[in-house]
Design a protein around this motif. Structure first.
Motif, PDB file in Angstrom:
ATOM      1  N   SER A 254       0.829  -1.193   0.000  1.00 37.36           N
ATOM      2  CA  SER A 254       0.000   0.000   0.000  1.00 37.36           C
ATOM      3  C   SER A 254       0.871   1.253   0.000  1.00 37.36           C
ATOM      4  O   SER A 254       2.064   1.217   0.328  1.00 37.36           O
ATOM      5  CB  SER A 254      -0.915  -0.003   1.224  1.00 37.36           C
ATOM      6  N   SER A 255       0.262   2.373  -0.371  1.00 39.70           N
ATOM      7  CA  SER A 255       1.016   3.625  -0.382  1.00 39.70           C
ATOM      8  C   SER A 255       1.454   4.018   1.021  1.00 39.70           C
ATOM      9  O   SER A 255       2.504   4.651   1.201  1.00 39.70           O
ATOM     10  CB  SER A 255       0.171   4.734  -1.012  1.00 39.70           C
ATOM     11  N   PHE A 256       0.674   3.643   2.040  1.00 41.77           N
ATOM     12  CA  PHE A 256       1.061   3.983   3.410  1.00 41.77           C
ATOM     13  C   PHE A 256       2.335   3.248   3.813  1.00 41.77           C
ATOM     14  O   PHE A 256       3.239   3.842   4.412  1.00 41.77           O
ATOM     15  CB  PHE A 256      -0.065   3.637   4.380  1.00 41.77           C
ATOM     16  N   GLU A 257       2.429   1.957   3.482  1.00 37.16           N
ATOM     17  CA  GLU A 257       3.638   1.209   3.828  1.00 37.16           C
ATOM     18  C   GLU A 257       4.838   1.735   3.057  1.00 37.16           C
ATOM     19  O   GLU A 257       5.953   1.781   3.586  1.00 37.16           O
ATOM     20  CB  GLU A 257       3.430  -0.281   3.538  1.00 37.16           C
ATOM     21  N   ASP A 359       2.348   9.576  -5.474  1.00 36.42           N
ATOM     22  CA  ASP A 359       1.252   9.674  -6.439  1.00 36.42           C
ATOM     23  C   ASP A 359       0.249   8.568  -6.107  1.00 36.42           C
ATOM     24  O   ASP A 359       0.205   7.529  -6.757  1.00 36.42           O
ATOM     25  CB  ASP A 359       1.806   9.531  -7.853  1.00 36.42           C
ATOM     26  N   VAL A 360      -0.555   8.802  -5.051  1.00 40.12           N
ATOM     27  CA  VAL A 360      -1.367   7.731  -4.470  1.00 40.12           C
ATOM     28  C   VAL A 360      -2.407   7.191  -5.436  1.00 40.12           C
ATOM     29  O   VAL A 360      -2.849   6.040  -5.312  1.00 40.12           O
ATOM     30  CB  VAL A 360      -2.047   8.213  -3.175  1.00 40.12           C
ATOM     31  N   GLY A 394       5.588   1.612  -7.340  1.00 42.32           N
ATOM     32  CA  GLY A 394       6.556   0.680  -7.901  1.00 42.32           C
ATOM     33  C   GLY A 394       7.947   1.230  -8.093  1.00 42.32           C
ATOM     34  O   GLY A 394       8.829   0.512  -8.586  1.00 42.32           O
ATOM     35  N   VAL A 395       8.205   2.467  -7.718  1.00 41.65           N
ATOM     36  CA  VAL A 395       9.521   3.084  -7.886  1.00 41.65           C
ATOM     37  C   VAL A 395      10.198   3.188  -6.521  1.00 41.65           C
ATOM     38  O   VAL A 395       9.623   3.749  -5.588  1.00 41.65           O
ATOM     39  CB  VAL A 395       9.405   4.482  -8.526  1.00 41.65           C
ATOM     40  N   VAL A 400      14.602   8.068  -6.823  1.00 42.06           N
ATOM     41  CA  VAL A 400      14.131   9.445  -7.003  1.00 42.06           C
ATOM     42  C   VAL A 400      14.714  10.403  -5.968  1.00 42.06           C
ATOM     43  O   VAL A 400      14.514  11.618  -6.081  1.00 42.06           O
ATOM     44  CB  VAL A 400      12.582   9.493  -6.943  1.00 42.06           C
ATOM     45  N   TRP A 401      15.411   9.896  -4.960  1.00 43.30           N
ATOM     46  CA  TRP A 401      15.953  10.763  -3.917  1.00 43.30           C
ATOM     47  C   TRP A 401      16.922  11.813  -4.462  1.00 43.30           C
ATOM     48  O   TRP A 401      16.975  12.932  -3.920  1.00 43.30           O
ATOM     49  CB  TRP A 401      16.619   9.931  -2.835  1.00 43.30           C
TER      50      TRP A 401
END
Length: 417
Positions: A254-257, A359-360, A394-395, A400-401
């Motif tokens: 999930s986006s939260f994890e 980008d949820v 998925g990234v 992206v850091w």
């Protein structure tokens, strides 16, 4: 009575058969059958007495290696059993209590432990979920050699395994921060002052005599010492958006994890670079016991859960009240234009702001990714000088850091932004 309740099916069958034999022998007057009945009844009773006497013969210790494990990695649990009496044990069936998230309960059989003997048993646990998981207590089922009696004893000692979020190594990115002091002198740097200009203070019990300032001692007529040199530490804040409605998806993907893992990775990375970090969520400031290290941060994030909050108001207020932060890193789920404007006002002066925007929409419906509201919030933050790090589904955060090195006004056109 405890021993009788511990009779197995075989033991109860023996007892019932013996009682039946005794009853038959009484009615028909058969002495041989009477002796057989006495023998069959006495076997489970004697076994119950013997097994009941073994209740305090063992001591147990447990060791976790490591006591903290990342999501998806294994931890080793070692049980050390010692027979503290002078008599050997019988058959021991051992079962340790572990939560369902760590796997099935481990069971072992020990045939015999000699007097003063020690046995070590090792097993491994693994969890795909974050959290604090109790391990133990250990229970031991003691049985006689004939399987007539089985007695269960439990130890009271338990341990806790902390399963932390996944932490990935991040590339070095130059981020500025406000440097604040922690020594005796908070207004000047000793390195920039002459020896005569050092502001001394009176001697205190335990001060190193090598720090005695003899000219000040002669001037004031009492022992004076140099103040400690300024101890500098860069300070920053990490904001984690835990609002349930701001995230999408279920389970470890999930986006939260992903947000929790990104916050953990960033926090550990900055701690290793010497940044004193405080953690803030949409619920307010979180208490960290070691701002210069990462263990307390990981322990806190290990038990982070989604909240029912509808706005970032408390988190923004906690960031504003804390003050002294030269760097603010915000890991955000879905934010509205108004919330982006509220966050944008936190960046002022020399404060560096880095917004990691998930980008949820891409977690549920990839066709909605990078929607209008997402781009609007990104533009507001970038316009206020925030550095934008976009994190699609998925990234990995490590990919992206490097965008965190970009200045806000260029964030919309450079790199992955």
């Amino acid at each position: 009575m405890t021993g009788l309740r511990a009779l197995t099916t075989r033991g109860r069958s023996f007892l019932a058969s013996g009682l039946a034999a005794l009853a038959c022998a009484f009615f028909i007057g058969e002495h041989d059958l009477l002796r057989v009945g006495v023998l069959v009844v006495s076997l489970p009773l004697i076994a119950a007495v013997v097994v009941a006497r073994t209740r305090y013969r063992l001591s147990c210790a447990r060791r976790l290696d490591p006591p903290r494990a990342e999501v998806g990695s294994e931890a080793s649990v070692t049980l050390r059993l010692e027979n503290v009496t002078r008599l050997p044990t019988g058959l021991l069936m051992i079962e340790d209590t572990v939560p369902y998230a760590l796997g099935a309960r481990p069971r072992f059989v020990l045939d015999r432990v000699e007097p003063r003997g020690v046995r070590e048993i090792e097993y491994r646990v693994r969890s795909d979920l974050r959290g604090r998981f109790p391990i133990g207590p250990l229970s031991i089922r003691i049985s006689d050699p004939f399987g007539l009696v089985e007695l269960t004893r439990s130890f009271t000692v338990s341990d806790t395994l902390v399963v932390t979020p996944q932490v990935v190594a991040l590339p070095h990115v130059r981020l500025s921060g406000e440097w604040t002091g922690g020594g005796d002198s908070r207004t000047r740097s000793v390195a920039a002052a002459g020896d005569d200009d050092i502001a001394p203070r009176e001697y205190r019990q335990g001060d190193d005599l090598r720090r005695v300032h003899w000219r000040s001692t002669a001037r004031y007529g009492e022992l004076m010492v140099r103040r400690e040199e300024q101890q500098w530490q860069s300070r920053g804040a990490l904001l984690l958006d835990t609002r349930r409605h701001a995230h999408r998806g279920e389970g470890p993907r999930s986006s939260f994890e992903v947000a929790v893992s990104a916050a953990a990775s960033i926090g550990v990375h900055l701690a290793h670079e010497g940044l004193g970090l405080r953690l803030v969520t949409d619920q307010g400031a979180e208490h960290l016991t070691d701002t210069g290290q990462s263990w307390s941060l990981l322990d806190t994030l290990a038990v982070a859960r989604t909240s029912s909050a509808r706005s970032l108001e408390y988190g923004v207020t906690a960031l504003r009240q804390g003050g002294g932060d030269g760097l603010i890193v915000a890991v955000l789920g879905g934010v509205t234009l108004e919330e982006a404007q509220s966050l944008a006002r936190l960046r002022h002066g020399n404060v560096t702001g880095v917004a990691v925007l998930l980008d949820v929409a891409g977690w549920d419906r990839p066709e909605l990714a990078d929607g209008r509201e997402y781009r609007a919030a990104q533009a507001v933050l970038a316009g206020a000088g925030w550095r934008i790090v976009r994190l699609p589904a998925g990234v990995p955060i490590a990919d992206v850091w490097p965008d965190a090195a970009q200045r806000g006004r260029f964030a919309l056109t450079g790199g992955g932004s």
